[in-house]
Design a protein around this motif. Sequence first.
Motif, PDB file in Angstrom:
ATOM      1  N   LEU A 268       0.823  -1.216   0.000  1.00 48.48           N
ATOM      2  CA  LEU A 268       0.000   0.000   0.000  1.00 48.48           C
ATOM      3  C   LEU A 268       0.854   1.262   0.000  1.00 48.48           C
ATOM      4  O   LEU A 268       0.493   2.269   0.594  1.00 48.48           O
ATOM      5  CB  LEU A 268      -0.952  -0.007   1.208  1.00 48.48           C
ATOM      6  CG  LEU A 268      -1.988  -1.135   1.198  1.00 48.48           C
ATOM      7  CD1 LEU A 268      -2.747  -1.172   2.521  1.00 48.48           C
ATOM      8  CD2 LEU A 268      -2.956  -0.985   0.030  1.00 48.48           C
ATOM      9  N   GLY A 269       1.998   1.168  -0.675  1.00 48.64           N
ATOM     10  CA  GLY A 269       2.843   2.346  -0.840  1.00 48.64           C
ATOM     11  C   GLY A 269       2.217   3.310  -1.823  1.00 48.64           C
ATOM     12  O   GLY A 269       1.003   3.272  -2.080  1.00 48.64           O
ATOM     13  N   HIS A 270       3.043   4.154  -2.417  1.00 45.59           N
ATOM     14  CA  HIS A 270       2.522   5.216  -3.280  1.00 45.59           C
ATOM     15  C   HIS A 270       1.700   4.674  -4.443  1.00 45.59           C
ATOM     16  O   HIS A 270       0.590   5.128  -4.698  1.00 45.59           O
ATOM     17  CB  HIS A 270       3.675   6.066  -3.816  1.00 45.59           C
ATOM     18  CG  HIS A 270       3.223   7.232  -4.634  1.00 45.59           C
ATOM     19  ND1 HIS A 270       2.611   8.329  -4.078  1.00 45.59           N
ATOM     20  CD2 HIS A 270       3.260   7.440  -5.971  1.00 45.59           C
ATOM     21  CE1 HIS A 270       2.297   9.181  -5.046  1.00 45.59           C
ATOM     22  NE2 HIS A 270       2.682   8.674  -6.204  1.00 45.59           N
ATOM     23  N   MET A 271       2.224   3.652  -5.158  1.00 44.99           N
ATOM     24  CA  MET A 271       1.524   3.146  -6.335  1.00 44.99           C
ATOM     25  C   MET A 271       0.279   2.360  -5.964  1.00 44.99           C
ATOM     26  O   MET A 271      -0.787   2.545  -6.549  1.00 44.99           O
ATOM     27  CB  MET A 271       2.474   2.276  -7.172  1.00 44.99           C
ATOM     28  CG  MET A 271       1.957   1.953  -8.567  1.00 44.99           C
ATOM     29  SD  MET A 271       1.807   3.410  -9.614  1.00 44.99           S
ATOM     30  CE  MET A 271       0.053   3.666  -9.630  1.00 44.99           C
TER      31      MET A 271
ATOM     32  N   MET B 156       1.756   6.683 -11.726  1.00 46.20           N
ATOM     33  CA  MET B 156       1.363   7.385 -10.507  1.00 46.20           C
ATOM     34  C   MET B 156       0.081   8.191 -10.645  1.00 46.20           C
ATOM     35  O   MET B 156      -0.510   8.607  -9.653  1.00 46.20           O
ATOM     36  CB  MET B 156       2.483   8.331 -10.069  1.00 46.20           C
ATOM     37  CG  MET B 156       2.797   9.407 -11.110  1.00 46.20           C
ATOM     38  SD  MET B 156       3.823  10.740 -10.477  1.00 46.20           S
ATOM     39  CE  MET B 156       2.672  11.644  -9.484  1.00 46.20           C
ATOM     40  N   ASN B 157      -0.391   8.420 -11.879  1.00 46.37           N
ATOM     41  CA  ASN B 157      -1.573   9.253 -12.076  1.00 46.37           C
ATOM     42  C   ASN B 157      -2.887   8.513 -11.822  1.00 46.37           C
ATOM     43  O   ASN B 157      -3.966   9.059 -12.056  1.00 46.37           O
ATOM     44  CB  ASN B 157      -1.558   9.837 -13.492  1.00 46.37           C
ATOM     45  CG  ASN B 157      -0.349  10.717 -13.726  1.00 46.37           C
ATOM     46  OD1 ASN B 157       0.067  11.461 -12.846  1.00 46.37           O
ATOM     47  ND2 ASN B 157       0.246  10.615 -14.899  1.00 46.37           N
ATOM     48  N   ALA B 158      -2.783   7.281 -11.334  1.00 45.88           N
ATOM     49  CA  ALA B 158      -3.984   6.499 -11.036  1.00 45.88           C
ATOM     50  C   ALA B 158      -4.881   7.192 -10.014  1.00 45.88           C
ATOM     51  O   ALA B 158      -6.110   7.112 -10.089  1.00 45.88           O
ATOM     52  CB  ALA B 158      -3.594   5.114 -10.530  1.00 45.88           C
TER      53      ALA B 158
ATOM     54  N   GLY C 177       5.372   4.318 -17.155  1.00 45.26           N
ATOM     55  CA  GLY C 177       5.606   4.219 -15.717  1.00 45.26           C
ATOM     56  C   GLY C 177       6.634   5.215 -15.208  1.00 45.26           C
ATOM     57  O   GLY C 177       6.465   5.814 -14.136  1.00 45.26           O
ATOM     58  N   CYS C 178       7.712   5.416 -15.973  1.00 42.66           N
ATOM     59  CA  CYS C 178       8.796   6.308 -15.556  1.00 42.66           C
ATOM     60  C   CYS C 178       8.603   7.752 -16.021  1.00 42.66           C
ATOM     61  O   CYS C 178       9.094   8.683 -15.380  1.00 42.66           O
ATOM     62  CB  CYS C 178      10.138   5.808 -16.088  1.00 42.66           C
ATOM     63  SG  CYS C 178      10.561   4.124 -15.605  1.00 42.66           S
ATOM     64  N   SER C 179       7.921   7.937 -17.140  1.00 45.34           N
ATOM     65  CA  SER C 179       7.865   9.263 -17.759  1.00 45.34           C
ATOM     66  C   SER C 179       7.256  10.372 -16.902  1.00 45.34           C
ATOM     67  O   SER C 179       7.635  11.537 -17.077  1.00 45.34           O
ATOM     68  CB  SER C 179       7.141   9.193 -19.109  1.00 45.34           C
ATOM     69  OG  SER C 179       5.790   8.819 -18.939  1.00 45.34           O
ATOM     70  N   PRO C 180       6.318  10.078 -15.976  1.00 39.73           N
ATOM     71  CA  PRO C 180       5.829  11.186 -15.141  1.00 39.73           C
ATOM     72  C   PRO C 180       6.947  11.941 -14.426  1.00 39.73           C
ATOM     73  O   PRO C 180       6.876  13.164 -14.265  1.00 39.73           O
ATOM     74  CB  PRO C 180       4.895  10.488 -14.147  1.00 39.73           C
ATOM     75  CG  PRO C 180       4.334   9.348 -14.927  1.00 39.73           C
ATOM     76  CD  PRO C 180       5.506   8.858 -15.746  1.00 39.73           C
ATOM     77  N   SER C 181       8.008  11.231 -14.024  1.00 44.88           N
ATOM     78  CA  SER C 181       9.140  11.899 -13.379  1.00 44.88           C
ATOM     79  C   SER C 181       9.788  12.903 -14.321  1.00 44.88           C
ATOM     80  O   SER C 181      10.080  14.047 -13.938  1.00 44.88           O
ATOM     81  CB  SER C 181      10.167  10.856 -12.937  1.00 44.88           C
ATOM     82  OG  SER C 181      11.353  11.472 -12.482  1.00 44.88           O
ATOM     83  N   TYR C 182      10.002  12.494 -15.574  1.00 45.74           N
ATOM     84  CA  TYR C 182      10.679  13.363 -16.533  1.00 45.74           C
ATOM     85  C   TYR C 182       9.762  14.532 -16.939  1.00 45.74           C
ATOM     86  O   TYR C 182      10.225  15.661 -17.115  1.00 45.74           O
ATOM     87  CB  TYR C 182      11.080  12.562 -17.781  1.00 45.74           C
ATOM     88  CG  TYR C 182      11.674  11.205 -17.474  1.00 45.74           C
ATOM     89  CD1 TYR C 182      12.452  10.982 -16.326  1.00 45.74           C
ATOM     90  CD2 TYR C 182      11.459  10.110 -18.315  1.00 45.74           C
ATOM     91  CE1 TYR C 182      12.975   9.737 -16.030  1.00 45.74           C
ATOM     92  CE2 TYR C 182      11.989   8.857 -18.024  1.00 45.74           C
ATOM     93  CZ  TYR C 182      12.738   8.678 -16.887  1.00 45.74           C
ATOM     94  OH  TYR C 182      13.259   7.440 -16.600  1.00 45.74           O
ATOM     95  N   ILE C 183       8.488  14.235 -17.068  1.00 48.11           N
ATOM     96  CA  ILE C 183       7.523  15.277 -17.453  1.00 48.11           C
ATOM     97  C   ILE C 183       7.368  16.307 -16.340  1.00 48.11           C
ATOM     98  O   ILE C 183       7.307  17.518 -16.596  1.00 48.11           O
ATOM     99  CB  ILE C 183       6.168  14.637 -17.812  1.00 48.11           C
ATOM    100  CG1 ILE C 183       6.325  13.793 -19.090  1.00 48.11           C
ATOM    101  CG2 ILE C 183       5.089  15.699 -18.010  1.00 48.11           C
ATOM    102  CD1 ILE C 183       5.177  12.837 -19.350  1.00 48.11           C
TER     103      ILE C 183
END
Length: 266
Positions: free
Chosen positions: A9-12, A124-126, A174-180
């Motif tokens: 039940l972490g962030h994701m 993460m945008n879930a 999965g990774c791109s939100p960090s870069y965006i």
Amino acid sequence: MKRVLFIGLGHMGSSLVKGILKNSNNKIEVFGYDAIKEVQDKAIKNIKGLRPLKDISEIEPKKIDYIVIGTRPIDVEPLCKNIDQLNIDGKTIICMANAVTIEDVQNNFVKNKKVSVIRMMPNMNASIQKSVTALATKNASNETMKFVSEMFELCGIVENIDEDKFGTLTAISGCSPSYIILFFKAMTDYAIDKGFEKEQAFRIIEEAIIGSVMNASKSEVELRTMVDQICVPNGSTIEGQKILDNKNFEKIIQEALTAATKKAVS
């Protein structure tokens, strides 16, 4: 009503649960378990409708239908072997641990050989119901995949892909939100430094980014051609574009994606 357990039940994991439970007509009973009691207690407190599971052994008496594994990759094997001691034949295991394959998960179920295994990768945008969730399977039925797809569509869009594309998918979704977000930060920091209020800067740049992507994705013009059309000779845009081109901005992004992809399959 189907019963779904989220282990981790972490962030994701919490983001997915929030996305699913935001829809009051989800017709899903959602349970949560985390080996770290403080993490589980926090999730139960903050997410309305999430029901706690005291121990993995409760999977059987609670009649859980679907088990979503959101732990660290290193914890997947011992967790699956633990679950395999229960009678869960015919149930479905959904694993979103990075670089853990369908075969990796399936091999841990010796007693329960008839479990269905689905590999998934959300982002993460879930929690705001804007995730891209990818699914792949080798033995889940069409009915099972339909339910799982509809469940995660409560968190955004769902894409069914071949498992060999999961490394690239992890990088671009999965990774791109960090870069965006880093790109968004650079632009908003610049605006704030030049005197804009934070809220106004966020509004302006958010709309510019979203609008530009929507415009580009709907256009029949090649993306680089669109860039060149925007860059009017002797205008402001082309001066900034020269910097991006000279610094190989596209190559930098692709190098980041390549590194993320390699990690996602190792």
